[in-house]
Design an enzyme around this catalytic site. Structure first.
Site, mmCIF file in Angstrom:
data_model
loop_
_atom_site.group_PDB
_atom_site.id
_atom_site.type_symbol
_atom_site.label_atom_id
_atom_site.label_comp_id
_atom_site.label_asym_id
_atom_site.label_seq_id
_atom_site.Cartn_x
_atom_site.Cartn_y
_atom_site.Cartn_z
ATOM 1 N N GLN A 263 0.803 -1.228 0.113
ATOM 2 C CA GLN A 263 -0.012 -0.033 0.058
ATOM 3 C C GLN A 263 1.008 1.162 -0.045
ATOM 4 O OE1 GLN A 263 -3.310 -0.659 -0.304
ATOM 5 N NE2 GLN A 263 -3.339 1.288 -1.058
ATOM 6 N N HIS A 266 2.244 3.087 -3.209
ATOM 7 C CA HIS A 266 2.019 3.992 -4.171
ATOM 8 C C HIS A 266 2.278 5.359 -4.253
ATOM 9 C CE1 HIS A 266 -1.069 1.395 -6.097
ATOM 10 N NE2 HIS A 266 -1.282 0.721 -5.079
ATOM 11 N N GLU A 331 -10.527 1.562 2.654
ATOM 12 C CA GLU A 331 -10.719 1.200 1.034
ATOM 13 C C GLU A 331 -10.480 -0.133 1.085
ATOM 14 O OE1 GLU A 331 -7.411 2.530 -1.188
ATOM 15 O OE2 GLU A 331 -8.408 2.361 -3.124
ATOM 16 N N HIS A 332 -9.239 -0.754 1.521
ATOM 17 C CA HIS A 332 -8.972 -2.012 1.595
ATOM 18 C C HIS A 332 -8.834 -2.752 2.803
ATOM 19 C CE1 HIS A 332 -6.813 -0.218 -2.042
ATOM 20 N NE2 HIS A 332 -7.328 -1.577 -2.568
ATOM 21 N N ASP A 365 -5.874 -6.155 -6.359
ATOM 22 C CA ASP A 365 -5.649 -5.125 -7.344
ATOM 23 C C ASP A 365 -5.573 -5.346 -8.847
ATOM 24 O OD1 ASP A 365 -5.348 -3.404 -5.406
ATOM 25 O OD2 ASP A 365 -3.223 -3.576 -5.054
ATOM 26 N N HIS A 424 -51.663 20.043 -10.226
ATOM 27 C CA HIS A 424 -51.564 18.463 -10.007
ATOM 28 C C HIS A 424 -52.907 18.051 -9.612
ATOM 29 C CE1 HIS A 424 -47.394 19.935 -9.754
ATOM 30 N NE2 HIS A 424 -47.170 18.697 -9.415
#
Lengths: 434, 434
Positions: A263, A266, A331-332, A365, A424
């Site tokens: 991770q 990145h 996220e993960h 991934d 209406h």
């Protein structure tokens, strides 16, 4: 450097405020980017192709006289695919097939039902007509990202998928073009930045207007997407990538250390956090980090990410770990547990849940099947992975019988009068027979 | 005034550009609103309850010493419901029941599948924990809107639904409070404007942070929602309401005229367009408009809306009408046709499709069952009616077996090396047995 990752204990009375501070991330508003993007959008909207060509000349140093020079023919995508090593081509194919198979299960179908009085209610599901896929150029040019964005769109039945990818000074990524060929991208333009987003959102003489724009990009691209939202749909604006590992001390500390690295590599803002019930295992992971870090080509990025935004956190038990995970809404999430199954249902907020020691995020991934475009920055509290459903939309079907109009018309009339909307009410009353 | 609605013919060479100009609508950016909202968000984030109390004093002239004075007890909602006439209470109940029944069919379920090597892939669906519902005060205070926003959230299983509604000088709408009681809203605060959006998005000492904010509001509310997006989810930012009627000349011109009025009476920017294959019927509708308009209590708004944004358009045939409808992508589409069924599938972009002469939009606004919160301003090209799915989200499940990690690990390794992400590759390779 290597032992700079912080150690926390969930029992610490300051723990939650420390954790919240660690999670906090706000991309600073940058007025220069805002102003530049605003001007680019205006220019492309006003003059179309001419502005796109001019910005591409200025920013990407590509000198072409017409948009035709900025479109890649299909043959070039095919050639890129054919030019890969067999190993890479097969790996891309396996990944694409698995992603397609998983996403096939996400398709939403139309439905309807008839009521006793003959009225029919339902939902008609259709694919988006045309989608734009932004692919970053240069270093952040990831073929896996092409697959993950393009395949759900094609599975949904999107009629035309237009990819844009900047190729500064003509540099193209063969892997990206090969992935576009495999994923079935329909057209590719070698443009990027806010000008590419503007061209897709508004359309130009050459580039047709799309209905939605997806895919990652830099701060200019993100700001441009934010601004064209409404004119077209957009996917989420992603923050730094995150992993949370929950461990009970089973498994191999080297595996966990490497998962945190994966991770962290990145970028420096990526976030890797480990929650563990076992203090000894936390020590072992810390030692593994120290031992393995110098062997990593991207060690500088990893070290900065771990030191700046990472943490090894001791928790009392797995219940507490799950409560913290739901607060983080990562996220993960890796459930690095001896018996992980019972804990899956306790996770209410996470983009993707990787269950057990062999379910490493890297598989997800690339090739496990589920999408790798996932909600970041706690947005898993309210959003989902990118999926086929992001390329489909629903229309309500309301088919009221003459009999149905009698009963419903009276109800609508009462409520419309209550809201002071007499037209209406009368449009419903006109359908009443008595 | 009455005959000011424009007549167009789709054969006119200028038709498409005239149509596009008629559809164009951009809410002007207002810097004063931007600045005011920015300051309100900052203040509420910094001081919480104190700022909310102060803004509520200033804007709504409610003088309370603590947030407790701004929360409505359940008994007050119940009393509002009990205080309605039997007719209105029953109408609200019927509407709520029908909306609930329709939305029950929208629930998304979790799913998973096992592969030959024992790996399990799937999707875990969960409801949002906590949702904020904005309800405008004063004139635009619509009980139907409370039902349409609250019921899908409760059907989804949202744990806590918090409604905010401004009550300037203490004026409350009994119908709105009654609708909240029927819909099962959990807590109600009498606050509004950007300060209410901020309180929900960031949380205060008294008001818990929500995960998503839905519901309509004025320009301040819309701008506040736009700014807190990311911290929380939001629904769409709605534009003026729209109806498109497609007619083959069958049916009653008075009905069609009143349906156009029903849209136009919302506000001067609302859009009512009729496409018809029969010139004589267009004349008859024009005559009906002229005859019926003076009888309408909201005739001034209707006349301005029809003159400013309405149109009666002659088309060659129904194929052309459907093509124009797909270009417009209207919020509401009425197929006012003798035999409407075959044409439903030709409509690719519309929020809701009302099929046949008895399926008037007003029924859908109140009680047919489908949601009345629909995509406006051509966004039906890429978005859907508000639904249960807006209050659910998905987490991918990735449970790879030891055997699966062997085959997938090799693929991931190849692709990760291709992207220059070595830690990704090694985290996969570590799970390989050979």
């Amino acid at each position: 450097m290597s032992n700079a990752i912080r150690r926390l204990n969930a029992r610490d009375p300051e723990f939650l405020s420390t954790l919240d501070a660690l999670l906090a991330f706000e991309s600073a508003a940058d007025e220069r980017i805002d102003a530049a993007v605003s001007e680019i959008l205006r220019a492309v909207r006003a003059t179309g192709d001419a502005a796109v060509i001019e910005y591409t000349r200025r920013f990407d140093h590509l000198d072409v006289s017409s948009m035709a020079g900025l479109e890649l023919p299909h043959a070039e995508l095919k050639a890129a695919l054919d030019g890969l090593t067999v190993e890479r081509r097969e790996a891309l194919r396996v990944a694409a097939d698995r992603v397609r198979q998983y996403h096939e299960r996400q398709k939403i179908d139309s439905w309807s039902y008839m009521e006793a009085d003959g009225s029919v209610l339902g939902q008609q599901v259709t694919a988006l007509d045309r989608v734009g896929l932004y692919v970053p150029g240069g270093r952040a040019s990831y073929p896996s990202s092409v697959l993950m964005n393009a395949i759900p769109a094609k599975v949904a039945g999107v009629h035309e998928l237009i990819m844009v990818v900047p190729t500064p000074r003509g540099e193209k990524s063969p892997l990206v073009l090969a992935a576009a060929a495999i994923a079935g991208v329909d057209r590719v333009f070698t443009i990027g930045g806010a000008q590419a987003v503007a061209a897709l959102a508004y359309g130009t003489q050459t580039i047709p207007q799309v209905d939605k724009i997806v895919g990652p990009g830099n701060a200019y691209v993100a700001e441009a997407k934010r601004r064209v939202f409404g004119t077209v749909g957009i996917d989420m604006v992603a923050g730094p990538s995150e992993v949370l590992v929950i461990s009970d001390g089973s498994g191999d500390p080297d595996w966990v250390a490497m998962d945190l690295f994966a991770q962290a590599e990145h970028d420096e803002l990526a976030q890797s956090i480990l929650l563990c019930t076992d203090a000894g295992f936390l020590d072992a992971v810390a030692a593994a980090i120290e031992r393995l870090l110098p062997t990593m080509p991207r060690r500088e990025i990893i070290a900065k990410s771990l030191a700046g935004r990472g943490a090894l956190i001791q928790v009392d038990d797995l219940e507490q770990a799950c409560a913290i995970a739901n607060r983080i809404a990562p996220e993960h999430l890796e459930l690095s547990l001896e018996t992980p199954e019972p804990w899956v249902a306790k996770i209410r907020h996470a983009g993707a849940i990787f269950v057990g020691h062999h379910s490493v995020e890297a598989l997800g991934d690339y090739c496990a099947g589920p999408n790798h475009v996932l909600p970041t920055m706690r947005s898993a509290r309210f959003s989902s992975p990118l999926g086929v459903y992001d390329f489909q939309k629903r229309s309500s079907i309301v088919h009221i019988s003459a009999a149905g109009a009698q009963t419903l018309g009276k109800v609508a009339s009462i409520l419309a009068h209550g809201e002071g909307l007499q037209a209406h009410a009368r449009s419903a009353e006109m359908r009443l027979k008595d």
